[in-house]
Design a protein around this motif. Structure first.
Motif, PDB file in Angstrom:
ATOM      1  N   HIS A  57      45.780  39.230  33.227  1.00  0.00           N
ATOM      2  CA  HIS A  57      45.078  39.731  31.533  1.00  0.00           C
ATOM      3  C   HIS A  57      43.568  39.236  32.114  1.00  0.00           C
ATOM      4  CE1 HIS A  57      48.919  39.536  30.187  1.00  0.00           C
ATOM      5  NE2 HIS A  57      49.457  38.571  30.135  1.00  0.00           N
ATOM      6  N   ILE A  58      43.237  39.473  33.571  1.00  0.00           N
ATOM      7  CA  ILE A  58      41.553  39.285  33.262  1.00  0.00           C
ATOM      8  C   ILE A  58      41.201  40.924  33.693  1.00  0.00           C
ATOM      9  CG2 ILE A  58      40.191  38.411  34.799  1.00  0.00           C
ATOM     10  CD1 ILE A  58      41.724  35.729  34.965  1.00  0.00           C
ATOM     11  N   TYR A  59      39.691  41.756  33.256  1.00  0.00           N
ATOM     12  CA  TYR A  59      39.915  42.768  33.374  1.00  0.00           C
ATOM     13  C   TYR A  59      37.736  43.153  33.553  1.00  0.00           C
ATOM     14  CZ  TYR A  59      43.425  44.176  31.311  1.00  0.00           C
ATOM     15  OH  TYR A  59      44.914  44.254  30.673  1.00  0.00           O
ATOM     16  N   LEU A  60      37.787  43.691  34.575  1.00  0.00           N
ATOM     17  CA  LEU A  60      36.531  43.849  34.904  1.00  0.00           C
ATOM     18  C   LEU A  60      35.490  44.635  33.868  1.00  0.00           C
ATOM     19  CD1 LEU A  60      36.418  45.374  38.490  1.00  0.00           C
ATOM     20  CD2 LEU A  60      37.000  42.789  38.189  1.00  0.00           C
ATOM     21  N   SER A  61      36.225  45.979  33.197  1.00  0.00           N
ATOM     22  CA  SER A  61      35.718  46.379  31.578  1.00  0.00           C
ATOM     23  C   SER A  61      36.784  45.952  30.828  1.00  0.00           C
ATOM     24  CB  SER A  61      35.239  47.667  32.279  1.00  0.00           C
ATOM     25  OG  SER A  61      36.124  48.334  32.701  1.00  0.00           O
ATOM     26  N   GLN A  62      35.647  46.782  29.516  1.00  0.00           N
ATOM     27  CA  GLN A  62      36.687  46.389  28.536  1.00  0.00           C
ATOM     28  C   GLN A  62      37.619  47.559  27.759  1.00  0.00           C
ATOM     29  OE1 GLN A  62      33.283  46.037  25.181  1.00  0.00           O
ATOM     30  NE2 GLN A  62      32.160  45.056  27.067  1.00  0.00           N
ATOM     31  N   SER A  63      38.239  47.887  29.147  1.00  0.00           N
ATOM     32  CA  SER A  63      39.732  48.684  28.873  1.00  0.00           C
ATOM     33  C   SER A  63      40.378  48.513  29.392  1.00  0.00           C
ATOM     34  CB  SER A  63      38.898  49.654  29.358  1.00  0.00           C
ATOM     35  OG  SER A  63      40.056  51.056  29.410  1.00  0.00           O
ATOM     36  N   ARG A  64      41.800  48.707  29.072  1.00  0.00           N
ATOM     37  CA  ARG A  64      42.912  48.305  29.536  1.00  0.00           C
ATOM     38  C   ARG A  64      43.208  49.223  30.983  1.00  0.00           C
ATOM     39  NH1 ARG A  64      47.069  50.285  23.994  1.00  0.00           N
ATOM     40  NH2 ARG A  64      46.498  48.124  22.893  1.00  0.00           N
ATOM     41  N   ALA A  65      42.823  50.193  31.041  1.00  0.00           N
ATOM     42  CA  ALA A  65      42.574  51.292  32.117  1.00  0.00           C
ATOM     43  C   ALA A  65      41.702  50.952  33.253  1.00  0.00           C
ATOM     44  CB  ALA A  65      42.128  52.516  32.309  1.00  0.00           C
ATOM     45  N   SER A  66      40.995  49.878  33.137  1.00  0.00           N
ATOM     46  CA  SER A  66      40.256  48.987  34.390  1.00  0.00           C
ATOM     47  C   SER A  66      40.494  48.789  34.972  1.00  0.00           C
ATOM     48  CB  SER A  66      38.727  48.568  33.633  1.00  0.00           C
ATOM     49  OG  SER A  66      39.945  47.189  32.364  1.00  0.00           O
ATOM     50  N   ARG A  67      40.016  48.450  36.242  1.00  0.00           N
ATOM     51  CA  ARG A  67      40.606  47.225  37.098  1.00  0.00           C
ATOM     52  C   ARG A  67      40.705  45.905  36.619  1.00  0.00           C
ATOM     53  NH1 ARG A  67      42.083  51.315  39.128  1.00  0.00           N
ATOM     54  NH2 ARG A  67      40.848  52.671  41.000  1.00  0.00           N
ATOM     55  N   HIS A  68      42.003  45.384  37.403  1.00  0.00           N
ATOM     56  CA  HIS A  68      41.938  43.873  37.148  1.00  0.00           C
ATOM     57  C   HIS A  68      41.238  43.147  38.868  1.00  0.00           C
ATOM     58  CE1 HIS A  68      45.230  44.069  34.572  1.00  0.00           C
ATOM     59  NE2 HIS A  68      45.638  45.102  35.133  1.00  0.00           N
ATOM     60  N   LEU A  69      41.190  41.591  38.783  1.00  0.00           N
ATOM     61  CA  LEU A  69      40.642  41.345  39.491  1.00  0.00           C
ATOM     62  C   LEU A  69      41.803  40.308  40.695  1.00  0.00           C
ATOM     63  CD1 LEU A  69      38.630  38.144  37.839  1.00  0.00           C
ATOM     64  CD2 LEU A  69      37.711  40.316  39.097  1.00  0.00           C
ATOM     65  N   THR A  70      41.066  40.600  41.998  1.00  0.00           N
ATOM     66  CA  THR A  70      42.134  40.364  43.334  1.00  0.00           C
ATOM     67  C   THR A  70      42.305  38.572  43.431  1.00  0.00           C
ATOM     68  OG1 THR A  70      40.320  40.763  44.574  1.00  0.00           O
ATOM     69  CG2 THR A  70      40.927  42.517  44.235  1.00  0.00           C
ATOM     70  N   THR A  71      43.327  38.385  44.179  1.00  0.00           N
ATOM     71  CA  THR A  71      43.395  37.414  45.087  1.00  0.00           C
ATOM     72  C   THR A  71      41.694  36.803  45.319  1.00  0.00           C
ATOM     73  OG1 THR A  71      43.988  38.242  46.594  1.00  0.00           O
ATOM     74  CG2 THR A  71      45.457  37.823  45.140  1.00  0.00           C
ATOM     75  N   ASN A  72      41.550  37.593  45.870  1.00  0.00           N
ATOM     76  CA  ASN A  72      39.714  36.465  46.129  1.00  0.00           C
ATOM     77  C   ASN A  72      39.272  36.204  45.515  1.00  0.00           C
ATOM     78  OD1 ASN A  72      40.700  38.802  48.640  1.00  0.00           O
ATOM     79  ND2 ASN A  72      39.140  39.992  47.704  1.00  0.00           N
ATOM     80  N   TYR A  73      39.460  35.993  44.110  1.00  0.00           N
ATOM     81  CA  TYR A  73      38.574  35.048  43.805  1.00  0.00           C
ATOM     82  C   TYR A  73      39.326  34.076  43.284  1.00  0.00           C
ATOM     83  CZ  TYR A  73      35.651  38.637  41.928  1.00  0.00           C
ATOM     84  OH  TYR A  73      35.087  40.009  42.290  1.00  0.00           O
ATOM     85  N   VAL A  74      40.547  33.263  43.673  1.00  0.00           N
ATOM     86  CA  VAL A  74      41.014  32.751  43.710  1.00  0.00           C
ATOM     87  C   VAL A  74      40.327  30.606  43.623  1.00  0.00           C
ATOM     88  CG1 VAL A  74      42.760  30.794  44.669  1.00  0.00           C
ATOM     89  CG2 VAL A  74      43.873  33.006  44.481  1.00  0.00           C
ATOM     90  N   GLY A  75      40.628  29.449  42.413  1.00  0.00           N
ATOM     91  CA  GLY A  75      39.843  28.918  42.437  1.00  0.00           C
ATOM     92  C   GLY A  75      38.355  28.993  42.103  1.00  0.00           C
ATOM     93  N   LEU A  76      37.913  30.210  42.138  1.00  0.00           N
ATOM     94  CA  LEU A  76      36.637  30.328  40.676  1.00  0.00           C
ATOM     95  C   LEU A  76      36.785  29.769  39.737  1.00  0.00           C
ATOM     96  CD1 LEU A  76      35.246  33.445  41.965  1.00  0.00           C
ATOM     97  CD2 LEU A  76      34.554  32.173  42.229  1.00  0.00           C
ATOM     98  N   LYS A  77      35.489  29.116  39.615  1.00  0.00           N
ATOM     99  CA  LYS A  77      35.200  28.389  38.166  1.00  0.00           C
ATOM    100  C   LYS A  77      34.558  30.143  36.867  1.00  0.00           C
ATOM    101  CE  LYS A  77      35.320  23.520  38.950  1.00  0.00           C
ATOM    102  NZ  LYS A  77      34.244  22.483  39.141  1.00  0.00           N
ATOM    103  N   GLY A  78      34.972  29.660  35.928  1.00  0.00           N
ATOM    104  CA  GLY A  78      34.060  30.447  34.374  1.00  0.00           C
ATOM    105  C   GLY A  78      33.861  29.781  33.524  1.00  0.00           C
ATOM    106  N   ARG A  79      33.151  30.721  32.796  1.00  0.00           N
ATOM    107  CA  ARG A  79      32.612  30.053  31.575  1.00  0.00           C
ATOM    108  C   ARG A  79      32.879  31.653  30.391  1.00  0.00           C
ATOM    109  NH1 ARG A  79      30.508  24.824  31.227  1.00  0.00           N
ATOM    110  NH2 ARG A  79      29.457  24.440  32.756  1.00  0.00           N
TER     111      ARG A  79
END
Length: 149
Positions: free
Chosen positions: A37-59
């Motif tokens: 459910h996490i996208y790189l851009s505002q589209s259903r067709a955009s790429r998703h984040l990969t497992t490299n981001y595990v543990g990162l925090k965000g706001r």
């Protein structure tokens, strides 16, 4: 905007000084390679984040974006073959079940909340498009991420 391979980076983001709901990206199951459910851009067709981001925090930035898609209808369908697989909307709601109507309405909108990761990258987290309280931070909590504060 579609099909980016890496998120955009926010200029002068100063993550530590930002306010907003903070979350952490959870460990994914071993058979899952991307956050669903996490996208790189505002589209259903955009790429998703990969497992490299595990543990990162965000706001969350507080911004919500809505993309409206045309509702598919029987009468507006371009040809007879497509009409057989579609159902009506508008006044024809009388002829479809409430479950079919909910499914159709959910597909007609794509709603995302903008967030900034601690590495200053911008991502978009999808929420239920039919939710009435879109500012509720618990809408973003899922197997993908957990709210910290």
């Amino acid at each position: 905007m579609n099909f980016r391979t890496t998120p955009l980076t926010m200029e002068n983001c100063q993550y530590q000084n930002r306010s907003g709901i903070e979350f952490k990206l959870n460990q994914l199951d071993s058979n899952v390679s991307t956050y669903s459910h996490i996208y790189l851009s505002q589209s259903r067709a955009s790429r998703h984040l990969t497992t490299n981001y595990v543990g990162l925090k965000g706001r969350l930035t507080g911004q919500t974006f809505v993309r409206d898609y045309p509702k598919e209808t029987f009468w507006r369908s371009p040809n007879i073959f497509e009409r057989t697989s579609m159902y009506d909307d508008g006044y024809d709601d009388l002829y479809i079940s409430s479950k079919q109507k909910e499914t159709r309405d959910r597909k007609a909108k794509f709603v995302v909340k903008e967030a900034v990761l601690e590495n200053c990258q911008i991502i978009y987290i999808s929420i239920d498009s039919l939710a009435k309280d879109r500012d509720n931070p618990s809408l973003i909590e899922s197997a993908d991420l957990s709210i910290i504060k």
